[in-house]
Enzyme design. Structure first.
Site, short mmCIF file in Angstrom:
data_model
loop_
_atom_site.label_atom_id
_atom_site.label_comp_id
_atom_site.label_asym_id
_atom_site.label_seq_id
_atom_site.Cartn_x
_atom_site.Cartn_y
_atom_site.Cartn_z
N SER A 89 0.08 -4.37 -15.00
CA SER A 89 -1.07 -5.26 -14.94
C SER A 89 -1.29 -5.96 -16.29
CB SER A 89 -2.30 -4.46 -14.50
OG SER A 89 -3.35 -5.30 -14.10
N ASP A 210 -0.71 -7.70 -2.91
CA ASP A 210 -1.49 -7.27 -4.07
C ASP A 210 -2.78 -8.07 -4.11
OD1 ASP A 210 -2.56 -6.76 -6.60
OD2 ASP A 210 -0.60 -6.66 -7.57
N HIS A 244 -2.32 -2.72 -5.94
CA HIS A 244 -1.98 -3.14 -7.29
C HIS A 244 -1.36 -2.01 -8.12
CE1 HIS A 244 -2.25 -5.89 -10.66
NE2 HIS A 244 -3.01 -5.07 -11.36
#
Length: 265
Positions: A89, A210, A244
């Site tokens: 991320s 996602d 995610h």
């Protein structure tokens, strides 16, 4: 930064960097599978909730460039060179910035669910409208303790209750002031300009579904990083999973993909 080093001291060095709300423990389903072949480094960013909070003032970074400096300092302290950096991320963009500043530290960037920009614009799909971001920041600021588990379920995925609980526990341990400042920095960031400057080899790993960073983001990054890896461009691997956090929701598939990337170095 609570750094821990595991595994084969003679193996290739792999640095695992967690994203917003996580800690080094986000990788606990991944590390055991890698230690036989690789030297594995995990750590906590200064903003994470993994450190002891004794009520004293805690310094933490909330800008990507500040966190990139943090990463470089850690790697220098541990004398890490020519490492493979796996950034989940927001950590993916931090790794990109650090690699431009110090290319000697990195041979390969593995960007997991990374995004340079979360807000939609004309010609760019980031995943969120400006109003969505404003509402998220307002909710987190109004009652962080109530917001954190809802956010965890939204980003991990409602079909993975145990993974949601694990991430929610780590997220909920953050200081609310740190959580809000870092969340604002992440959601309003725009790191697109750094992508063409990345020279290290790069592999983008993205879940097919996602809610935080749509697959269109991975395709954008692939185009923007056409000059990385000596002009070979970035590779993209899509994991057929939702959410995610593939290291939590699809750990076996994620390890299989990661091992394939590492063994191809």
């Amino acid at each position: 930064m609570n750094a821990r080093v595991f595994g084969n001291e003679e193996g290739e060095t792999v640095v695992l960097a967690h994203g917003y709300g996580g800690t080094r423990f986000i990788w606990e389903d991944v590390v055991p599978a890698l230690v036989a072949r690789f030297r594995v480094v995990v750590f906590d960013w200064s903003f994470s909730g993994a450190g002891k909070d004794d009520g004293s003032e805690i310094k933490y970074c909330c800008s990507y460039r500040g966190l990139a400096d943090e990463l470089v300092a850690l790697m220098d302290e541990l004398e890490l060179r020519r490492a493979t950096f796996v950034g989940h991320s927001m950590a993916g963009m931090i790794g990109c910035i650090a690699s431009v500043a110090r290319p000697d530290l990195f041979t390969h960037l593995v960007l997991v669910g990374a995004s340079p920009r979360y807000i939609n614009e004309d010609g760019y799909e980031g995943g969120f409208e400006p109003g969505d971001v404003d509402a998220m920041l307002a909710a987190a600021g109004a009652d962080f303790a109530a917001w954190a588990p809802r956010f965890a379920e939204a980003v991990v995925g409602p079909g993975h209750p145990s993974a949601v609980a694990r991430f929610a526990k780590q997220l909920g341990a953050m200081r609310p002031d740190a959580a809000l400042r870092v969340l604002r920095a992440v959601l309003t960031s725009d790191a697109r300009a750094v992508l063409p400057d990345v020279s290290a080899r790069c592999t983008i790993v993205h879940c097919a579904h996602d809610a935080v960073a749509p697959l269109a983001v991975a395709r954008y990054m692939e185009r923007a990083m056409a000059g990385c890896g000596g002009g070979e461009g970035a590779d993209t691997v899509v994991i057929e999973s939702s959410g995610h956090f593939p290291q939590l929701t699809a750990p076996k598939e994620f390890v299989r993909v990661l091992e394939g990337i590492l063994l191809d170095n």
